[in-house]
Write an enzyme that holds these catalytic residues in place. Structure first.
Site, PDB file in Angstrom:
ATOM      1  N   THR A 134       9.274 -12.659  -2.518  1.00 32.61           N
ATOM      2  CA  THR A 134       8.451 -13.581  -3.309  1.00 32.61           C
ATOM      3  C   THR A 134       8.690 -13.287  -4.785  1.00 32.61           C
ATOM      4  O   THR A 134       8.914 -12.137  -5.162  1.00 32.61           O
ATOM      5  CB  THR A 134       6.966 -13.391  -2.936  1.00 32.61           C
ATOM      6  OG1 THR A 134       6.835 -13.580  -1.530  1.00 32.61           O
ATOM      7  CG2 THR A 134       6.075 -14.367  -3.662  1.00 32.61           C
ATOM      8  N   VAL A 147      -6.491   4.212  -2.690  1.00 31.86           N
ATOM      9  CA  VAL A 147      -7.090   3.893  -1.390  1.00 31.86           C
ATOM     10  C   VAL A 147      -6.729   4.913  -0.313  1.00 31.86           C
ATOM     11  O   VAL A 147      -7.298   4.897   0.771  1.00 31.86           O
ATOM     12  CB  VAL A 147      -6.724   2.466  -0.894  1.00 31.86           C
ATOM     13  CG1 VAL A 147      -7.263   1.416  -1.836  1.00 31.86           C
ATOM     14  CG2 VAL A 147      -5.232   2.301  -0.671  1.00 31.86           C
ATOM     15  N   TYR A 196       9.389   2.951   3.217  1.00 29.26           N
ATOM     16  CA  TYR A 196       8.671   1.675   3.087  1.00 29.26           C
ATOM     17  C   TYR A 196       8.634   0.943   4.431  1.00 29.26           C
ATOM     18  O   TYR A 196       7.564   0.555   4.906  1.00 29.26           O
ATOM     19  CB  TYR A 196       9.362   0.820   2.029  1.00 29.26           C
ATOM     20  CG  TYR A 196       8.711  -0.517   1.762  1.00 29.26           C
ATOM     21  CD1 TYR A 196       7.434  -0.600   1.207  1.00 29.26           C
ATOM     22  CD2 TYR A 196       9.377  -1.702   2.045  1.00 29.26           C
ATOM     23  CE1 TYR A 196       6.852  -1.841   0.936  1.00 29.26           C
ATOM     24  CE2 TYR A 196       8.802  -2.943   1.779  1.00 29.26           C
ATOM     25  CZ  TYR A 196       7.535  -2.996   1.228  1.00 29.26           C
ATOM     26  OH  TYR A 196       6.959  -4.225   0.966  1.00 29.26           O
ATOM     27  N   ASP A 223      -7.372  -0.712  -7.143  1.00 28.90           N
ATOM     28  CA  ASP A 223      -5.956  -0.459  -7.447  1.00 28.90           C
ATOM     29  C   ASP A 223      -5.861   0.836  -8.243  1.00 28.90           C
ATOM     30  O   ASP A 223      -6.656   1.060  -9.151  1.00 28.90           O
ATOM     31  CB  ASP A 223      -5.383  -1.642  -8.257  1.00 28.90           C
ATOM     32  CG  ASP A 223      -3.878  -1.677  -8.228  1.00 28.90           C
ATOM     33  OD1 ASP A 223      -3.261  -0.691  -8.648  1.00 28.90           O
ATOM     34  OD2 ASP A 223      -3.320  -2.696  -7.781  1.00 28.90           O
TER      35      ASP A 223
HETATM   36  N1  LIG Z   1       6.502  -9.255  -3.583  1.00 24.81           N
HETATM   37  C1  LIG Z   1       7.173  -9.345  -2.467  1.00 24.81           C
HETATM   38  O1  LIG Z   1       8.239  -9.976  -2.436  1.00 24.81           O
HETATM   39  C2  LIG Z   1       6.650  -8.721  -1.200  1.00 24.81           C
HETATM   40  C3  LIG Z   1       7.389  -8.917  -0.022  1.00 24.81           C
HETATM   41  C4  LIG Z   1       6.914  -8.342   1.150  1.00 24.81           C
HETATM   42  C5  LIG Z   1       5.733  -7.644   1.165  1.00 24.81           C
HETATM   43  N2  LIG Z   1       5.034  -7.472   0.018  1.00 24.81           N
HETATM   44  C6  LIG Z   1       3.817  -6.670   0.080  1.00 24.81           C
HETATM   45  O2  LIG Z   1       2.804  -7.248  -0.708  1.00 24.81           O
HETATM   46  C7  LIG Z   1       2.031  -6.222  -1.328  1.00 24.81           C
HETATM   47  C8  LIG Z   1       1.991  -6.444  -2.830  1.00 24.81           C
HETATM   48  O3  LIG Z   1       3.319  -6.388  -3.331  1.00 24.81           O
HETATM   49  P1  LIG Z   1       3.642  -6.680  -4.861  1.00 24.81           P
HETATM   50  O4  LIG Z   1       4.955  -7.338  -4.889  1.00 24.81           O
HETATM   51  O5  LIG Z   1       2.488  -7.346  -5.492  1.00 24.81           O
HETATM   52  O6  LIG Z   1       3.831  -5.190  -5.405  1.00 24.81           O
HETATM   53  P2  LIG Z   1       3.147  -4.490  -6.685  1.00 24.81           P
HETATM   54  O7  LIG Z   1       3.771  -3.149  -6.805  1.00 24.81           O
HETATM   55  O8  LIG Z   1       3.193  -5.407  -7.849  1.00 24.81           O
HETATM   56  O9  LIG Z   1       1.633  -4.368  -6.221  1.00 24.81           O
HETATM   57  C9  LIG Z   1       1.169  -3.335  -5.398  1.00 24.81           C
HETATM   58  C10 LIG Z   1      -0.119  -2.807  -5.996  1.00 24.81           C
HETATM   59  O10 LIG Z   1      -0.637  -1.779  -5.143  1.00 24.81           O
HETATM   60  C11 LIG Z   1      -1.140  -0.744  -5.981  1.00 24.81           C
HETATM   61  N3  LIG Z   1      -1.160   0.504  -5.217  1.00 24.81           N
HETATM   62  C12 LIG Z   1      -0.095   1.166  -4.704  1.00 24.81           C
HETATM   63  N4  LIG Z   1      -0.517   2.273  -4.047  1.00 24.81           N
HETATM   64  C13 LIG Z   1      -1.871   2.291  -4.149  1.00 24.81           C
HETATM   65  C14 LIG Z   1      -2.885   3.172  -3.686  1.00 24.81           C
HETATM   66  N5  LIG Z   1      -2.593   4.282  -2.983  1.00 24.81           N
HETATM   67  N6  LIG Z   1      -4.180   2.891  -3.974  1.00 24.81           N
HETATM   68  C15 LIG Z   1      -4.498   1.770  -4.689  1.00 24.81           C
HETATM   69  N7  LIG Z   1      -3.588   0.906  -5.151  1.00 24.81           N
HETATM   70  C16 LIG Z   1      -2.282   1.158  -4.880  1.00 24.81           C
HETATM   71  C17 LIG Z   1      -0.185  -0.718  -7.165  1.00 24.81           C
HETATM   72  O11 LIG Z   1      -0.707  -0.082  -8.300  1.00 24.81           O
HETATM   73  C18 LIG Z   1       0.075  -2.205  -7.381  1.00 24.81           C
HETATM   74  O12 LIG Z   1      -0.840  -2.770  -8.285  1.00 24.81           O
HETATM   75  C19 LIG Z   1       2.649  -4.888  -0.928  1.00 24.81           C
HETATM   76  O13 LIG Z   1       1.918  -4.357   0.155  1.00 24.81           O
HETATM   77  C20 LIG Z   1       4.036  -5.285  -0.481  1.00 24.81           C
HETATM   78  O14 LIG Z   1       4.532  -4.391   0.485  1.00 24.81           O
HETATM   79  C21 LIG Z   1       5.474  -7.986  -1.160  1.00 24.81           C
END
Ligand SMILES: NC(=O)c1ccc[n+]([C@@H]2O[C@H](COP(=O)([O-])OP(=O)(O)OC[C@H]3O[C@@H](n4cnc5c(N)ncnc54)[C@H](O)[C@@H]3O)[C@@H](O)[C@H]2O)c1
Length: 324
Positions: A175, A57, A145, A31
């Site tokens: 979520t 990443v 996005y 991360d």
């Molecule tokens: N929470 C939701 O409701 C929801 C809904 C649909 C999809 N998602 C997907 O689930 C995943 C996680 O979402 P979340 O809610 O935990 O969001 P979040 O922002 O809390 O977590 C995403 C994580 O990815 C890391 N990150 C971002 N770009 C990066 C990179 N280039 N290299 C390394 N790390 C990187 C961030 O630092 C963060 O810790 C995402 O892919 C999101 O699109 C989440």
């Protein structure tokens, strides 16, 4: 299993790390902490099965040792985050996904993509089944996005078709739960923060737009089941219990005991009006269905927010413009 979790320092990723470690897996969390919080995994420091690597990443994803599965969650996820980081969002959906796929293919590992209900855009078909192709404006404000995730799905599918990669796609719906950031701009965290601070709950539009809210523990069970399967997906993961945003505001007022009023603001451009997953595929293929009611999920989440209130108010103070 040895599982690489990209984005494991974020909201969902950190709960996934917890769940995998609980059952005895080894977890390597990668991360860059661009939207994540070191606090989310602080309790795992020193855990013999857990390694944290701070890295982007999109640059590269090189991992020593065995890898049985790669769960690719890295991506900004809330509208304020991806509006603030539009190019980084497209990069992590494209280059980041390809780096994660390459790692999985090189190690013959399972690959699970955390895609999103946003691939359906502002849906003209309701509720949303996986065979609906969506209604996304490719040049709208949400496109960085939505299109990044659509590209990530296309790339993952191409890896499956051309390289026989063991790829599974999950389309995650809204979520909520502990570890959401109070200022992440998502509706549940925003309402809870406002209710606890005694501020009006801001509703965009008239509040009749709907969302389906899934508690994080349910969602993570689904991700783990997908990691353990060889299903290609796409599979919707979400709670089909649909609520209007106005109903959610009332539920949050009830869960917090707040008497905050409601404040109405104009609806943002391209804001989806309706969202509800059809989850029969996940039910039949994964044996997965959500179990936590919104009342119980909000109770847990509000409890967590209360315990972190001091930190939230410090964050709010830090955001106030400094007058010189
Ligand atoms: N929470 C939701 O409701 C929801 C809904 C649909 C999809 N998602 C997907 O689930 C995943 C996680 O979402 P979340 O809610 O935990 O969001 P979040 O922002 O809390 O977590 C995403 C994580 O990815 C890391 N990150 C971002 N770009 C990066 C990179 N280039 N290299 C390394 N790390 C990187 C961030 O630092 C963060 O810790 C995402 O892919 C999101 O699109 C989440």
């Amino acid at each position: 299993m040895h599982v690489v979790v990209t984005g494991g320092g974020g909201f969902l990723g950190s709960h996934l790390c917890d769940a995998l470690l609980r059952r005895g897996d080894h977890v390597l969390c990668v991360d860059d902490l661009s939207t994540g919080d070191p606090e989310n995994t602080a309790h795992l420091a020193g855990h013999p099965g857990f390694t944290f690597v701070q890295a982007d990443v999109t640059a590269a994803l090189e991992v020593p040792g065995p890898v049985d599965a790669v769960a690719h969650l890295a991506s900004p996820a809330s509208p304020p985050d991806y509006h603030r980081r539009p190019l980084a969002t497209l990069a992590v959906g494209s280059r980041g996904t390809e780096n994660a796929l390459r790692l999985a293919v090189a190690r013959r590992a399972r690959f699970v993509l955390a895609s999103t209900s946003e691939v359906y855009g502002d849906p003209v078909v309701h509720p949303q089944r996986e065979d609906y192709w969506g209604n996304v404006n490719p040049v709208g404000p949400r496109s960085v996005y939505d299109e990044a995730k659509r590209f990530a799905e296309a790339l993952s599918t191409a890896y499956r078709r051309t390289l026989d990669a063991d790829v599974g796609i999950l389309r995650i719906f809204n979520t909520y739960g502990p570890r959401m950031r109070p200022h992440d701009g998502r509706v549940v965290s925003t309402f809870i923060r406002q209710a606890l601070d005694g501020e009006p709950l801001t509703i965009y539009g008239d509040g009749s737009q709907t969302r389906s809210f899934c508690y994080v523990d349910d969602l993570v069970r689904g991700i783990v089941a997908m990691i353990d399967s060889d299903l290609p997906g796409p599979l919707n993961l979400g709670n089909p219990s649909e609520r209007t945003v106005r109903e959610l505001a009332e539920l949050v007022r009830g869960a917090t005991g707040s008497e905050s009023g409601l404040e109405f603001r104009p609806l943002p451009v391209d804001d989806p009006t309706r969202r509800r997953p059809v989850i029969t595929r996940a039910q039949h293929q994964l044996g997965w269905f959500p179990q936590v009611t919104i009342e119980e999920g909000l109770r847990q989440t509000v409890g967590w927010f209360r315990s972190r209130r001091g930190q939230a108010s410090a964050e709010r103070t830090a955001r106030k413009p400094v007058r010189c």
